[in-house]
Design a protein around this motif. Structure first.
Motif, PDB file in Angstrom:
ATOM      1  N   VAL A  20      19.128  67.512 -49.322  1.00 10.85           N
ATOM      2  CA  VAL A  20      17.971  66.627 -49.394  1.00 10.85           C
ATOM      3  C   VAL A  20      18.441  65.239 -49.788  1.00 10.85           C
ATOM      4  CG1 VAL A  20      15.766  66.134 -50.543  1.00 10.85           C
ATOM      5  CG2 VAL A  20      16.415  68.506 -50.060  1.00 10.85           C
ATOM      6  N   SER A  21      17.933  64.230 -49.097  1.00 10.63           N
ATOM      7  CA  SER A  21      18.228  62.836 -49.443  1.00 10.63           C
ATOM      8  C   SER A  21      16.931  62.073 -49.609  1.00 10.63           C
ATOM      9  CB  SER A  21      19.074  62.176 -48.355  1.00 10.63           C
ATOM     10  OG  SER A  21      20.346  62.773 -48.275  1.00 10.63           O
ATOM     11  N   TYR A  22      16.868  61.232 -50.632  1.00  8.79           N
ATOM     12  CA  TYR A  22      15.751  60.318 -50.828  1.00  8.79           C
ATOM     13  C   TYR A  22      16.268  58.911 -50.547  1.00  8.79           C
ATOM     14  CZ  TYR A  22      13.468  64.260 -53.146  1.00  8.79           C
ATOM     15  OH  TYR A  22      12.906  65.486 -53.423  1.00  8.79           O
ATOM     16  N   HIS A  23      15.902  58.389 -49.396  1.00 10.50           N
ATOM     17  CA  HIS A  23      16.455  57.114 -48.934  1.00 10.50           C
ATOM     18  C   HIS A  23      17.982  57.251 -48.843  1.00 10.50           C
ATOM     19  CE1 HIS A  23      12.455  55.497 -49.256  1.00 10.50           C
ATOM     20  NE2 HIS A  23      12.399  55.819 -50.528  1.00 10.50           N
ATOM     21  N   ALA A  81      20.100  63.984 -53.095  1.00  7.98           N
ATOM     22  CA  ALA A  81      19.514  64.771 -54.183  1.00  7.98           C
ATOM     23  C   ALA A  81      20.057  66.193 -54.229  1.00  7.98           C
ATOM     24  CB  ALA A  81      17.994  64.803 -54.030  1.00  7.98           C
ATOM     25  N   LEU A  82      20.364  66.751 -53.069  1.00  3.42           N
ATOM     26  CA  LEU A  82      20.973  68.078 -52.969  1.00  3.42           C
ATOM     27  C   LEU A  82      22.029  68.039 -51.886  1.00  3.42           C
ATOM     28  CD1 LEU A  82      18.162  70.816 -53.021  1.00  3.42           C
ATOM     29  CD2 LEU A  82      19.825  70.329 -54.819  1.00  3.42           C
ATOM     30  N   ASN A  83      23.160  68.644 -52.159  1.00  4.57           N
ATOM     31  CA  ASN A  83      24.257  68.590 -51.200  1.00  4.57           C
ATOM     32  C   ASN A  83      24.700  69.991 -50.782  1.00  4.57           C
ATOM     33  OD1 ASN A  83      26.368  67.621 -49.605  1.00  4.57           O
ATOM     34  ND2 ASN A  83      27.801  67.616 -51.329  1.00  4.57           N
ATOM     35  N   ALA A  84      24.314  70.388 -49.581  1.00  4.22           N
ATOM     36  CA  ALA A  84      24.825  71.605 -48.930  1.00  4.22           C
ATOM     37  C   ALA A  84      24.813  72.829 -49.844  1.00  4.22           C
ATOM     38  CB  ALA A  84      26.233  71.361 -48.399  1.00  4.22           C
ATOM     39  N   ILE A  85      23.609  73.248 -50.229  1.00  2.94           N
ATOM     40  CA  ILE A  85      23.474  74.424 -51.099  1.00  2.94           C
ATOM     41  C   ILE A  85      23.517  75.692 -50.250  1.00  2.94           C
ATOM     42  CG2 ILE A  85      22.070  75.589 -52.828  1.00  2.94           C
ATOM     43  CD1 ILE A  85      23.144  72.818 -53.679  1.00  2.94           C
ATOM     44  N   ASN A  86      24.499  76.536 -50.542  1.00  6.24           N
ATOM     45  CA  ASN A  86      24.642  77.826 -49.872  1.00  6.24           C
ATOM     46  C   ASN A  86      24.591  78.924 -50.931  1.00  6.24           C
ATOM     47  OD1 ASN A  86      25.421  77.255 -46.886  1.00  6.24           O
ATOM     48  ND2 ASN A  86      26.688  75.846 -48.077  1.00  6.24           N
ATOM     49  N   VAL A  87      23.546  79.721 -50.884  1.00 10.10           N
ATOM     50  CA  VAL A  87      23.404  80.773 -51.886  1.00 10.10           C
ATOM     51  C   VAL A  87      22.630  81.944 -51.280  1.00 10.10           C
ATOM     52  CG1 VAL A  87      21.234  79.855 -52.852  1.00 10.10           C
ATOM     53  CG2 VAL A  87      22.741  81.234 -54.290  1.00 10.10           C
ATOM     54  N   THR A  88      22.987  83.141 -51.708  1.00 13.27           N
ATOM     55  CA  THR A  88      22.277  84.350 -51.290  1.00 13.27           C
ATOM     56  C   THR A  88      21.772  85.059 -52.538  1.00 13.27           C
ATOM     57  OG1 THR A  88      23.661  84.632 -49.316  1.00 13.27           O
ATOM     58  CG2 THR A  88      22.450  86.558 -50.097  1.00 13.27           C
ATOM     59  N   THR A  95      13.544  70.150 -56.487  1.00 10.73           N
ATOM     60  CA  THR A  95      13.825  69.780 -55.098  1.00 10.73           C
ATOM     61  C   THR A  95      14.337  70.979 -54.311  1.00 10.73           C
ATOM     62  OG1 THR A  95      14.313  67.499 -55.720  1.00 10.73           O
ATOM     63  CG2 THR A  95      15.217  68.273 -53.633  1.00 10.73           C
ATOM     64  N   LEU A  96      15.162  71.799 -54.946  1.00 14.64           N
ATOM     65  CA  LEU A  96      15.684  72.996 -54.288  1.00 14.64           C
ATOM     66  C   LEU A  96      14.550  73.935 -53.881  1.00 14.64           C
ATOM     67  CD1 LEU A  96      18.010  74.804 -53.376  1.00 14.64           C
ATOM     68  CD2 LEU A  96      18.124  75.712 -55.712  1.00 14.64           C
ATOM     69  N   LEU A  97      13.633  74.207 -54.805  1.00 13.64           N
ATOM     70  CA  LEU A  97      12.500  75.077 -54.472  1.00 13.64           C
ATOM     71  C   LEU A  97      11.695  74.505 -53.317  1.00 13.64           C
ATOM     72  CD1 LEU A  97      10.833  76.458 -57.741  1.00 13.64           C
ATOM     73  CD2 LEU A  97      12.675  77.423 -56.371  1.00 13.64           C
ATOM     74  N   LYS A  98      11.386  73.226 -53.397  1.00 12.54           N
ATOM     75  CA  LYS A  98      10.549  72.595 -52.380  1.00 12.54           C
ATOM     76  C   LYS A  98      11.239  72.547 -51.027  1.00 12.54           C
ATOM     77  CE  LYS A  98       7.977  69.800 -55.722  1.00 12.54           C
ATOM     78  NZ  LYS A  98       7.730  68.429 -56.251  1.00 12.54           N
ATOM     79  N   ALA A  99      12.553  72.377 -51.023  1.00 11.03           N
ATOM     80  CA  ALA A  99      13.291  72.401 -49.763  1.00 11.03           C
ATOM     81  C   ALA A  99      13.300  73.811 -49.170  1.00 11.03           C
ATOM     82  CB  ALA A  99      14.718  71.904 -49.973  1.00 11.03           C
ATOM     83  N   MET A 100      13.514  74.800 -50.011  1.00  5.88           N
ATOM     84  CA  MET A 100      13.472  76.188 -49.548  1.00  5.88           C
ATOM     85  C   MET A 100      12.136  76.497 -48.864  1.00  5.88           C
ATOM     86  SD  MET A 100      15.037  78.507 -52.625  1.00  5.88           S
ATOM     87  CE  MET A 100      16.782  78.664 -52.935  1.00  5.88           C
ATOM     88  N   LEU A 101      11.043  75.978 -49.462  1.00  4.92           N
ATOM     89  CA  LEU A 101       9.700  76.291 -48.995  1.00  4.92           C
ATOM     90  C   LEU A 101       9.198  75.336 -47.921  1.00  4.92           C
ATOM     91  CD1 LEU A 101       8.161  77.096 -52.496  1.00  4.92           C
ATOM     92  CD2 LEU A 101       8.764  78.744 -50.714  1.00  4.92           C
ATOM     93  N   HIS A 102      10.053  74.390 -47.499  1.00  4.11           N
ATOM     94  CA  HIS A 102       9.685  73.409 -46.472  1.00  4.11           C
ATOM     95  C   HIS A 102       8.521  72.510 -46.918  1.00  4.11           C
ATOM     96  CE1 HIS A 102      12.140  74.515 -42.858  1.00  4.11           C
ATOM     97  NE2 HIS A 102      12.355  75.585 -43.625  1.00  4.11           N
ATOM     98  N   ILE A 103       8.458  72.240 -48.218  1.00  6.72           N
ATOM     99  CA  ILE A 103       7.448  71.321 -48.743  1.00  6.72           C
ATOM    100  C   ILE A 103       7.916  69.875 -48.583  1.00  6.72           C
ATOM    101  CG2 ILE A 103       6.252  70.600 -50.862  1.00  6.72           C
ATOM    102  CD1 ILE A 103       6.344  73.533 -51.744  1.00  6.72           C
ATOM    103  N   ILE A 104       9.221  69.677 -48.582  1.00 12.69           N
ATOM    104  CA  ILE A 104       9.792  68.337 -48.419  1.00 12.69           C
ATOM    105  C   ILE A 104      10.786  68.347 -47.261  1.00 12.69           C
ATOM    106  CG2 ILE A 104       9.492  67.671 -50.836  1.00 12.69           C
ATOM    107  CD1 ILE A 104      12.437  68.352 -51.280  1.00 12.69           C
ATOM    108  N   ASP A 105      11.064  67.170 -46.747  1.00 13.74           N
ATOM    109  CA  ASP A 105      12.043  67.037 -45.671  1.00 13.74           C
ATOM    110  C   ASP A 105      13.436  67.392 -46.186  1.00 13.74           C
ATOM    111  OD1 ASP A 105      10.107  66.204 -43.888  1.00 13.74           O
ATOM    112  OD2 ASP A 105      10.453  64.065 -44.283  1.00 13.74           O
TER     113      ASP A 105
END
Length: 241
Positions: A9-12, A16-23, A42-52
């Protein structure tokens, strides 16, 4: 099972998050830990497609967007309007909407589910009160009751214990442990390091990048915490003295 692939995830221009790989293999209660600005929410929201974001999240082998009926999400209380004119039982009943047809009225058995959920979290006597009349801890219990009626397999909670009383926190943790016994997978963004060993089976340590992930006994170590919090860890330890 939850699996992320190169989640970023990037803000401008800020990463904010860089290549998170987790199982994450459930059932489990997993704590997501890190300093302020680490990207936990941000991680939760990215997982859930709440944010770009970039990357992918899979749920039981399928794109998470096709598995929404399996998910319950409770965002931070600060993002919720306490003054919205809705009763406690009505707030909890919102968890039933994914399972009923459009314009279908609730049946007696539906309201019985709502009452049972409120009873589990110790809020049944408040069923007819407005949510604006509740304390922070009471309202958080209502949100957990909404998850109960939703009967989701995966529960995402963003800072559920911030600003609540110890009684509410204990009731919520007991409820979550019982849900885990029923096979649920629960992810919790959390900040209080003193309770991690008692609360979580696994921890995910994050600071814009994945620092460490695994069983709490193996992962919640001073070495990993130092890598996650840096100088902030020293300040936190001094505050405890």
């Amino acid at each position: 099972m939850i699996k992320t692939k190169d989640l970023s995830v990037s803000y401008h221009t800020v990463l904010a998050l860089n290549a998170i790989n987790v199982t994450i293999q459930g059932p489990t209660i997993t704590g997501i830990l890190g300093p302020n600005g680490a990207g936990k929410s941000t991680l939760l929201k990215a997982m859930l497609h709440i944010i770009d974001h970039k990357g992918q999240t899979m749920l039981d082998g399928k794109d998470i967007r096709k598995q929404r009926n399996k998910i319950a999400y409770v965002e931070q209380k600060a993002a919720i309007d306490f003054n919205f004119p809705i009763k406690v039982k009505e707030c909890v009943s919102l968890g039933l909407y994914p399972k009923i047809s459009l314009f279908q009225r609730f049946k007696e058995q539906d309201w019985s589910k709502v009452a049972r959920a409120l009873e589990i979290v110790g809020m049944l006597e408040y069923a007819d009160k407005q949510i604006s009349e509740l304390s922070g801890g009471q309202f958080q219990r209502v949100l957990i009751a909404r998850c109960l009626v939703q009967e989701a397999d995966y529960i995402f909670l963003d800072e559920p214990f911030v600003g609540i009383d110890s009684v509410s926190e204990a009731i919520i943790m007991t409820t979550l442990r019982n849900l885990e016994k029923l096979g649920k997978t629960i992810l919790i963004v959390h900040h209080d390091l003193s309770k991690v060993k008692n609360y979580f089976d696994q921890v995910l340590l994050l600071n814009r990048e994945l620092i460490a992930f695994g069983e709490t006994s193996q992962t919640f170590t001073k070495e990993h915490l130092q890598a996650t919090y840096g100088e902030n860890l020293i300040l936190m330890e001094e505050d405890k003295k």
